[in-house]
Design an enzyme around this catalytic site. Structure first.
Site, PDB file in Angstrom:
ATOM      1  CB  CYS A  94     -20.500 -11.428 -20.783  1.00 45.50           C
ATOM      2  SG  CYS A  94     -22.220 -11.232 -21.265  1.00 45.50           S
ATOM      3  CB  CYS A 141     -21.166  -8.858 -18.372  1.00 46.40           C
ATOM      4  SG  CYS A 141     -22.015 -10.118 -17.443  1.00 46.40           S
ATOM      5  N   GLY A 184       0.794  -1.224   0.000  1.00 43.71           N
ATOM      6  CA  GLY A 184       0.000   0.000   0.000  1.00 43.71           C
ATOM      7  C   GLY A 184       0.824   1.270   0.000  1.00 43.71           C
ATOM      8  CB  CYS A 209     -25.759  -9.839 -17.674  1.00 43.73           C
ATOM      9  SG  CYS A 209     -25.146  -9.747 -19.380  1.00 43.73           S
ATOM     10  CB  CYS A 258     -24.383 -13.999 -19.764  1.00 42.00           C
ATOM     11  SG  CYS A 258     -23.902 -13.073 -18.293  1.00 42.00           S
TER      12      CYS A 258
END
Lengths: 312, 206, 372
Positions: free
Chosen positions: A281, A275, A41, A250, A253
């Site tokens: 997808c 998606c 970080g 979606c 899909c």
């Protein structure tokens, strides 16, 4: 006046080092990556180079990828979750040309995934490296524009200002108004910018199996999250962190619990949600899943995708 | 010129393919640092003069250059051939000051006095610290260290040997100064492991 | 659907073909040669070399041509090439006192050793469009000046011989010189790093900041001590030989600004310096740079920081046009994932707002829609 003669006579400019960067630059970047992994970080300053694509277009991610990639790697590049967005296409072509590596759109097959703005839906696995393109690596930058000040704040672990900002959002809007680039705390120490991914993706960073590397070229910073590392989105007891939720699956899909793009279909308010992760997808569709707007002929052959649907 | 043998040793022994060698060794070191306790084979090695080992030489050739002063422990510093090899192949200046070294090469970890004499970085720039490359003869047959922390799923175990005296206590002190501290790269025969400063030693034995 | 189109590669390739065709323009017209660009658009080439920080007129001319005359794009092309070049070493400091000058003027003396030499300047031209230039009219050859051999002493040396101007800010000659292309930025920056950053900074940005100091945002009472344009030798120390060898010659523009004097109970008053040095003939840039340099010396000279031009982090982190153009222009890349996140939140907050108003019994109608 000799440089041009070199270029034209011997084609010297056409012969780059493997993965474009010279070895000295790679060494410098590699050292920064190791420090980044050792101090999760923390933003390691590095002497970012000019790249043959503009600053702000992924030069940090490209430098990180160029420093780690080897001839046996398989590279995937996504922008907005999609492999076929123009900048992803351009960066993928850059490495195919300069490193001669195999490229893929399949998340599961990639050893290195360079991304802008998304984390793939499919959980990443050990041995994979996710390389993020980062525009502004400093999570405190919008609270304090001065590098000299923010560096002190990180040194002293003085992150109160960030909490104040988030709480002001709540007071004003009833919500934390940060929807992307949502700050996280890494291993209980450094507050970190996850790059402008939607906060939907933040939980995927937590204890990921994959190594996550972040490159900010213009701002000259590299940072990292090792695998299995605590990554906690900042929040409050009375306003816990929550991710975006979509009301419908979606349209192609039928996937749920995924991040969706809104595609405008006409000028009368018609729209569909699909998606953002195109590989996810396509995999679902190939496995026989169907959303409500997916015609049976939509996914014949390899030419499948959003455009066909959107342009009808 | 008079030390012809020493020179010819110094000029040889680099990676057979420097670009590929550095990349593969770096990936091994990166993966080792990202997953403390994991051991990674080094596919490409160097052939340096003794007592510098092939693994440690490959790692220093991968990471060091003119911008990174290198400190050598007395076992290595005694060898002019080792110094020449490092200077010739990396361009790195050799320093006698631990606290200005970017890298420290240690051939005899058991004789290393203390970790905190090296640069630990600053609170504002904790990256400006020394990375120690310890030459170890083994990564699995020494006293077991049980590891926790970033990069470790639960716990991991490694058993390098030889290691600095009172290593557990020294490492606890190193960890306590986080984000300041040194990082260790353990160069075993043909392989590498790492202990970044975030790694904690669990109390129980493995 | 410019982003999600399948076949993005074909689209990119086609766009680049179109770019090449537009760049070439009307094929009935002969293509520009690099000699024409370097010779007849020399100041554009100089600007590209300066901000690209690579001295090579031929490559800079190529960059200008490739960039269709977009100078920032040309600077970027040159920078991206420069960064791939191996670093063999660094030169000795160039001696501008030994410059073979083509232009040299001072605003602080009427006449001075070496004289005032106007050189190829736009100054005192009347800015009237010249129809003759539309064609290829023969132009009168300039009068050839015989070199008097008189040394052209730098004005700053004249002033400092009397102690009237501060010495060049002290720097440790044994300390390595900063290299902003090899080290990440750290603030506060030394003057070496700062001058490097300004030298490759955007002319327009520095010009505006310099102008702001004249209008009162950190006023420094500047006088042009001297501007000189000409060629200097570049020397490199050869350790094997033990002496420096001349490896070539470059054209430079140097501006020494003489600024507001300063003194104290202990030190007598002296004028202060602002310095500009740029590749090629780039007088506006060198002048702007010297004003910015002077403004950025505020802390060193004990002045209050009250204006943007004095703010080191602000000036130095925003003066690079390659960085600036990249980040500003990256906004045209797709951002629809983040926009979706914002859309979702705004819609939700609007729905909550509407629910609250309904609950309160207000009938707001259309005005609610217009409130965003």
């Amino acid at each position: 006046m000799t440089a041009l003669a070199d270029m034209t006579d011997t084609g010297k400019l056409a012969t780059y080092n493997f993965a474009y960067l010279d070895e000295q630059t790679k060494r410098m970047i590699r050292r920064a990556i190791l420090k980044g992994i050792a101090i999760p970080g923390y933003q390691v300053p590095f002497a970012s180079r000019e790249m043959p694509m503009p600053y702000g277009w992924g030069t940090g991610g490209v430098q990180v990828t160029a420093a780690i990639i080897g001839p046996d790697d398989v590279l995937k590049v996504i922008d907005q979750g999609a492999d076929d967005t123009t900048n992803a296409v351009s960066i993928r072509a850059f490495f195919a040309k300069t490193a001669g590596v195999e490229t893929t759109t399949a998340t599961a097959e990639a050893s290195i995934i360079q991304t802008r703005h998304r984390i793939p839906e499919m959980p990443l696995t050990e041995g994979q490296v996710l390389v993020y393109q980062v525009p502004i690596p400093e999570p405190l930058r919008f609270l304090e524009p001065r590098e000299t000040e923010t560096r002190k704040m990180h040194a002293l672990e003085e992150y109160g200002l960030m909490h104040v900002k988030l709480y002001e959002d709540i007071a004003r809007n009833g919500h934390i108004a940060t929807t992307y680039a949502y700050p996280v705390k890494v291993e209980g120490r450094y507050v970190m910018d996850p790059s402008p991914t939607p906060k939907f993706d933040n939980p995927k960073m937590h204890r990921s199996e994959a190594l996550q590397l972040f490159g900010a070229g213009r701002e000259k910073r590299i940072y990292a999250i090792p695998p299995h590392t605590e990554v906690v989105s900042l929040d409050f007891e009375d306003h816990p962190f929550e991710v975006q939720h979509f009301d419908q699956p979606c349209a192609l899909c039928g996937g749920e619990q995924v991040y969706l793009d809104e595609v405008v279909l006409d000028d009368r308010g018609g729209r569909m949600f699909v998606c953002s992760d195109t590989d996810h997808c396509e995999n679902r569709c190939a496995a026989g899943h169907r959303g409500e707007l997916a015609g049976d002929d939509l996914f014949d052959g390899k030419d499948k995708g959003v455009e066909t649907e959107a342009s009808t | 010129m008079q030390a012809a043998t020493s020179h010819s040793i110094a000029y040889q022994g680099e990676f057979s393919d420097p670009v590929r060698g550095a990349q593969s060794v770096f990936r091994a070191v990166m993966d080792a640092t990202a997953r403390p306790g994991s051991i990674h084979q080094l596919a490409d090695l160097c052939t340096p003069p003794a007592p510098l080992t092939a693994s440690a030489a490959a790692i220093i050739a991968t990471l060091a250059d003119a911008e990174t002063p290198v400190w050598l422990d007395s076992a290595l510093a005694r060898s002019e051939a080792v110094r020449d090899w490092i200077v010739f192949h990396t361009g790195a200046p050799v320093t006698v000051h631990q606290d200005e070294a970017s890298f420290a090469l240690v051939a005899a970890p058991q004789s290393l006095a203390a970790l905190n004499g090296f640069s630990l970085g600053t609170q504002e720039y904790p990256d400006r610290s020394t990375t120690l490359i310890l030459q170890v003869s083994d990564l699995t047959k020494g006293a077991a260290l049980v590891l926790e922390g970033p990069g470790v799923n639960g716990t991991a175990s490694i058993a390098p040997s030889p290691m600095p005296l009172h290593f557990a206590a020294q490492w606890r002190d190193n960890r306590a100064g986080f984000p300041r501290g040194v990082d260790l790269i353990l160069a075993g025969p043909g392989c590498v492991a790492a202990l970044p400063r975030t790694t904690r030693l669990a109390q129980r034995e493995a | 659907m410019y982003v999600a189109v399948k076949g993005g590669e074909a689209a990119i390739a086609n766009a680049h073909k179109l770019l090449a065709a537009r760049r070439r323009g009307d094929r009935q017209v002969p293509a520009l040669t690099l000699e024409q660009i370097a010779g007849q658009l020399a100041l554009a080439v100089d600007r590209v070399m300066g901000e690209g920080s690579l001295y090579d007129p031929e490559l800079a001319a190529l960059a200008v041509k490739q960039a269709r005359g977009d100078l920032i794009e040309a600077v970027f092309l040159l920078r991206a090439y420069r960064t791939t070049l191996p670093r063999f070493g660094h030169s000795e400091p160039v001696d501008t006192g030994k410059m073979v000058v083509e232009r040299r003027i001072s605003a602080v003396y009427k006449d001075l050793p070496g004289g005032q030499l106007l050189g190829p300047t736009f100054d005192y031209t009347h800015r009237l469009l010249d129809p003759d230039l539309a064609g290829d009219q023969p132009c009168e050859p300039p009068a050839a000046e015989t070199d008097s051999g008189e040394p052209i002493t730098r004005v700053s040396d004249i002033l400092s011989s009397e102690g009237l101007i501060e010495d060049d800010p002290v720097s440790d000659p044994s300390a390595p010189v900063a290299d902003i292309t090899r080290n990440p930025t750290e603030y506060p920056m030394g003057r070496d790093g700062r001058l490097q950053t300004l030298a490759r900074g955007d002319e327009g940005f520095l010009l505006a900041l310099a102008y702001s100091t004249q209008r009162g945002y950190a006023r420094s009472h500047p006088f042009v001590g001297e501007i000189r344009i000409g060629e200097v030798d570049v020397e490199v120390m050869m350790p094997e030989l033990g002496f420096a060898v001349t490896i070539g010659r470059i054209k430079l523009t140097e501006c020494q600004m003489v600024n507001q004097f300063k003194g104290s109970s202990k030190a007598p008053p002296q004028f202060t310096r602002g310095y500009g040095l740029v590749f090629g003939q780039a007088e506006r840039k060198a002048m702007a740079m010297s004003l910015c340099d002077r403004a950025l010396r505020a802390t060193e000279l004990g002045e209050d920081i009250v204006a943007p031009a004095q703010d080191e982090e602000f000036v130095l982190s925003h003066c690079d046009n390659v960085q600036a153009t990249g980040f500003v222009e990256h906004l045209k890349l797709p951002h629809y994932v983040d926009f979706q996140a914002e859309l979702d939140l705004v819609r939700r907050m609007r729905a909550e707002h509407a629910a609250r108003e309904d609950a309160d019994g207000f009938q707001t109608g259309d005005t609610r829609e217009a409130a965003e």
